[in-house]
Motif scaffolding. Structure first.
Motif, PDB file in Angstrom:
ATOM      1  N   ASP A   1       0.835  -1.213   0.000  1.00  0.00           N
ATOM      2  CA  ASP A   1       0.000   0.000   0.000  1.00  0.00           C
ATOM      3  C   ASP A   1       0.867   1.259   0.000  1.00  0.00           C
ATOM      4  O   ASP A   1       0.604   2.207  -0.741  1.00  0.00           O
ATOM      5  CB  ASP A   1      -0.956   0.015   1.203  1.00  0.00           C
ATOM      6  CG  ASP A   1      -2.059  -1.027   1.070  1.00  0.00           C
ATOM      7  OD1 ASP A   1      -2.413  -1.380  -0.076  1.00  0.00           O
ATOM      8  OD2 ASP A   1      -2.569  -1.484   2.116  1.00  0.00           O
ATOM      9  N   GLN A   2       1.908   1.247   0.828  1.00  0.00           N
ATOM     10  CA  GLN A   2       2.792   2.405   0.897  1.00  0.00           C
ATOM     11  C   GLN A   2       3.603   2.560  -0.390  1.00  0.00           C
ATOM     12  O   GLN A   2       3.811   3.680  -0.865  1.00  0.00           O
ATOM     13  CB  GLN A   2       3.740   2.284   2.097  1.00  0.00           C
ATOM     14  CG  GLN A   2       3.033   2.428   3.438  1.00  0.00           C
ATOM     15  CD  GLN A   2       3.984   2.109   4.580  1.00  0.00           C
ATOM     16  OE1 GLN A   2       4.317   0.953   4.799  1.00  0.00           O
ATOM     17  NE2 GLN A   2       4.436   3.133   5.276  1.00  0.00           N
TER      18      GLN A   2
ATOM     19  N   LYS B   1       1.018  -2.917  -7.973  1.00  0.00           N
ATOM     20  CA  LYS B   1      -0.395  -3.333  -7.849  1.00  0.00           C
ATOM     21  C   LYS B   1      -0.553  -4.822  -8.148  1.00  0.00           C
ATOM     22  O   LYS B   1      -1.291  -5.519  -7.453  1.00  0.00           O
ATOM     23  CB  LYS B   1      -1.277  -2.499  -8.783  1.00  0.00           C
ATOM     24  CG  LYS B   1      -1.516  -1.088  -8.282  1.00  0.00           C
ATOM     25  CD  LYS B   1      -2.387  -0.296  -9.247  1.00  0.00           C
ATOM     26  CE  LYS B   1      -2.698   1.066  -8.710  1.00  0.00           C
ATOM     27  NZ  LYS B   1      -3.505   1.875  -9.649  1.00  0.00           N
TER      28      LYS B   1
ATOM     29  N   HIS C   1       0.757  -6.775  -5.240  1.00  0.00           N
ATOM     30  CA  HIS C   1      -0.186  -6.668  -4.119  1.00  0.00           C
ATOM     31  C   HIS C   1      -1.376  -7.606  -4.332  1.00  0.00           C
ATOM     32  O   HIS C   1      -1.790  -8.321  -3.413  1.00  0.00           O
ATOM     33  CB  HIS C   1      -0.641  -5.218  -3.971  1.00  0.00           C
ATOM     34  CG  HIS C   1      -1.392  -4.953  -2.720  1.00  0.00           C
ATOM     35  ND1 HIS C   1      -2.439  -4.068  -2.659  1.00  0.00           N
ATOM     36  CD2 HIS C   1      -1.279  -5.476  -1.470  1.00  0.00           C
ATOM     37  CE1 HIS C   1      -2.918  -4.049  -1.425  1.00  0.00           C
ATOM     38  NE2 HIS C   1      -2.235  -4.889  -0.693  1.00  0.00           N
TER      39      HIS C   1
ATOM     40  N   GLU D   1       1.488   4.146  -2.999  1.00  0.00           N
ATOM     41  CA  GLU D   1       1.362   5.592  -2.758  1.00  0.00           C
ATOM     42  C   GLU D   1       2.606   6.339  -3.240  1.00  0.00           C
ATOM     43  O   GLU D   1       2.485   7.408  -3.839  1.00  0.00           O
ATOM     44  CB  GLU D   1       1.095   5.888  -1.282  1.00  0.00           C
ATOM     45  CG  GLU D   1      -0.326   5.627  -0.854  1.00  0.00           C
ATOM     46  CD  GLU D   1      -1.359   6.313  -1.743  1.00  0.00           C
ATOM     47  OE1 GLU D   1      -1.251   7.547  -1.969  1.00  0.00           O
ATOM     48  OE2 GLU D   1      -2.263   5.618  -2.235  1.00  0.00           O
TER      49      GLU D   1
END
Length: 160
Positions: free
Chosen positions: A120-121, A147, A150, A124
């Motif tokens: 997630d970090q 992505k 993830h 970002e």
């Protein structure tokens, strides 16, 4: 001393250049100024002596307000696969501000976070980089990759 060190550097002897300046500074023959420390750090970086480069950049960083040296340290830690330290110094650089190349720092931070599986970090950081001219293309590729990693990690977690 500086001229001798520069002669070594420009004759593709960066390690000798860094060692010459380092010795001159430690003996008090040359001031340990920001410029001289930066020269030493760059020469060590060129010589692939990343730990020594980090040490010189840390000394230089203590003498300035901007985050550019912390950004260099973050990049070097990423090269050394010390991802926690890379993230720590990237944050320090962002907090100090006045950066010459914010885009590359977001990319480096994103890569370190990705290596740490902090998806997630990382996403970002890559989103931030994607907004900056000059790195947007690379950032978008890294964002796509982060992505997918993830998603893959989430799918594996759902199978267990």
């Amino acid at each position: 001393w500086r001229q001798l060190a520069q002669a070594y550097y420009f004759n593709e002897l960066p390690y000798k250049a860094a060692e010459t300046m380092q010795e001159a500074m430690s003996k008090g023959k040359v001031d340990a100024s920001v410029d001289n420390l930066k020269f030493v750090a760059q020469a060590y970086t060129q010589a692939k002596e990343n730990e020594k480069a980090i040490s010189a950049y840390k000394k230089a960083s203590e003498k300035v307000e901007h985050g550019n040296f912390a950004a260099q340290i973050a990049q070097l830690y990423l090269t050394l696969d010390n991802n926690e330290a890379a993230v720590e110094y990237a944050e320090q650089a962002f907090n100090r501000g006045d950066l010459d190349n914010e885009g590359n720092l977001y990319l480096a931070e994103g890569m370190a976070l990705l290596n740490l599986k902090r998806y997630d970090q990382a996403i970002e950081s890559f989103k931030q980089a994607a907004e900056i001219e000059g790195v947007e293309r690379s950032a978008k590729q890294w964002l796509k990759y982060a992505k997918s990693q993830h998603e893959q990690q989430q799918q594996m977690a759902n199978l267990q």
